[in-house]
Scaffold this motif. Structure first.
Motif, PDB file in Angstrom:
ATOM      1  N   GLU A  70       2.622 -17.846   3.706  1.00  0.00           N
ATOM      2  CA  GLU A  70       2.991 -18.979   4.544  1.00  0.00           C
ATOM      3  C   GLU A  70       3.875 -18.488   5.685  1.00  0.00           C
ATOM      4  OE1 GLU A  70       3.639 -18.822   1.238  1.00  0.00           O
ATOM      5  OE2 GLU A  70       2.969 -20.666   0.276  1.00  0.00           O
ATOM      6  N   GLU A  71       3.656 -19.090   6.869  1.00  0.00           N
ATOM      7  CA  GLU A  71       4.415 -18.676   8.046  1.00  0.00           C
ATOM      8  C   GLU A  71       4.720 -19.892   8.905  1.00  0.00           C
ATOM      9  OE1 GLU A  71       6.598 -16.074   9.958  1.00  0.00           O
ATOM     10  OE2 GLU A  71       5.316 -15.377   8.330  1.00  0.00           O
ATOM     11  N   GLY A  72       5.950 -19.992   9.373  1.00  0.00           N
ATOM     12  CA  GLY A  72       6.331 -21.097  10.252  1.00  0.00           C
ATOM     13  C   GLY A  72       6.610 -22.382   9.481  1.00  0.00           C
ATOM     14  N   THR A  73       6.529 -23.497  10.190  1.00  0.00           N
ATOM     15  CA  THR A  73       6.858 -24.796   9.605  1.00  0.00           C
ATOM     16  C   THR A  73       5.633 -25.401   8.935  1.00  0.00           C
ATOM     17  OG1 THR A  73       8.530 -25.176  11.301  1.00  0.00           O
ATOM     18  CG2 THR A  73       7.769 -27.098  10.067  1.00  0.00           C
ATOM     19  N   TRP A  74       5.790 -25.753   7.671  1.00  0.00           N
ATOM     20  CA  TRP A  74       4.760 -26.466   6.921  1.00  0.00           C
ATOM     21  C   TRP A  74       5.205 -27.914   6.802  1.00  0.00           C
ATOM     22  CZ3 TRP A  74       0.357 -24.954   3.861  1.00  0.00           C
ATOM     23  CH2 TRP A  74      -0.080 -23.654   4.141  1.00  0.00           C
ATOM     24  N   HIS A  75       4.289 -28.828   7.081  1.00  0.00           N
ATOM     25  CA  HIS A  75       4.564 -30.259   7.023  1.00  0.00           C
ATOM     26  C   HIS A  75       3.921 -30.838   5.772  1.00  0.00           C
ATOM     27  CE1 HIS A  75       6.080 -30.075  11.125  1.00  0.00           C
ATOM     28  NE2 HIS A  75       5.025 -29.321  11.399  1.00  0.00           N
ATOM     29  N   PHE A  76       4.592 -31.834   5.175  1.00  0.00           N
ATOM     30  CA  PHE A  76       4.124 -32.464   3.945  1.00  0.00           C
ATOM     31  C   PHE A  76       4.166 -33.978   4.082  1.00  0.00           C
ATOM     32  CE2 PHE A  76       5.836 -28.331   2.926  1.00  0.00           C
ATOM     33  CZ  PHE A  76       4.876 -27.792   2.089  1.00  0.00           C
TER      34      PHE A  76
END
Length: 109
Positions: free
Chosen positions: A81-87
């Motif tokens: 995973e890289e950067g911003t993950w949105h949920f």
């Protein structure tokens, strides 16, 4: 260039669970995921989609709740995973976002 082959793995019911493209390793001993990957629920709803590069997740990936609402969205680089993950929750409301560097969580938004 190697030929892409489409693989399908099914639930016991026969419904498709996973569908993805793959190539045979250079030594011919194993299959390597390469290209589009899709996971389905037993009822046929898309649960996840993204791509592989040389057997590792790469680029944009999304996952979905059983009701079709988006559950998560983010980027992979070299299988991490890289950067911003949105949920989002199952009603579509945003939840806390997580920031990753090299597959490690480094913060939240």
């Amino acid at each position: 260039m190697q030929d892409l082959h489409i693989a399908e793995i099914s639930y016991e019911s026969g419904a498709v669970h996973f569908r993805y493209s793959r190539v045979l390793s250079e030594d011919g001993t194993r299959w390597i995921r390469q290209g589009l990957f899709v996971e389905y629920s037993e009822s046929g709803v898309v649960l996840a989609e993204g791509s592989y590069l040389n057997g590792k997740e790469e680029g944009s990936w999304c996952s979905f709740h059983e009701n079709g609402q988006k559950a998560s969205e983010g980027l992979y680089t070299d299988g991490k995973e890289e950067g911003t993950w949105h949920f989002w929750n199952s009603t579509g409301q945003p939840e806390e976002s997580v920031i990753y560097r090299g597959g490690e969580e480094v913060g939240k938004k």
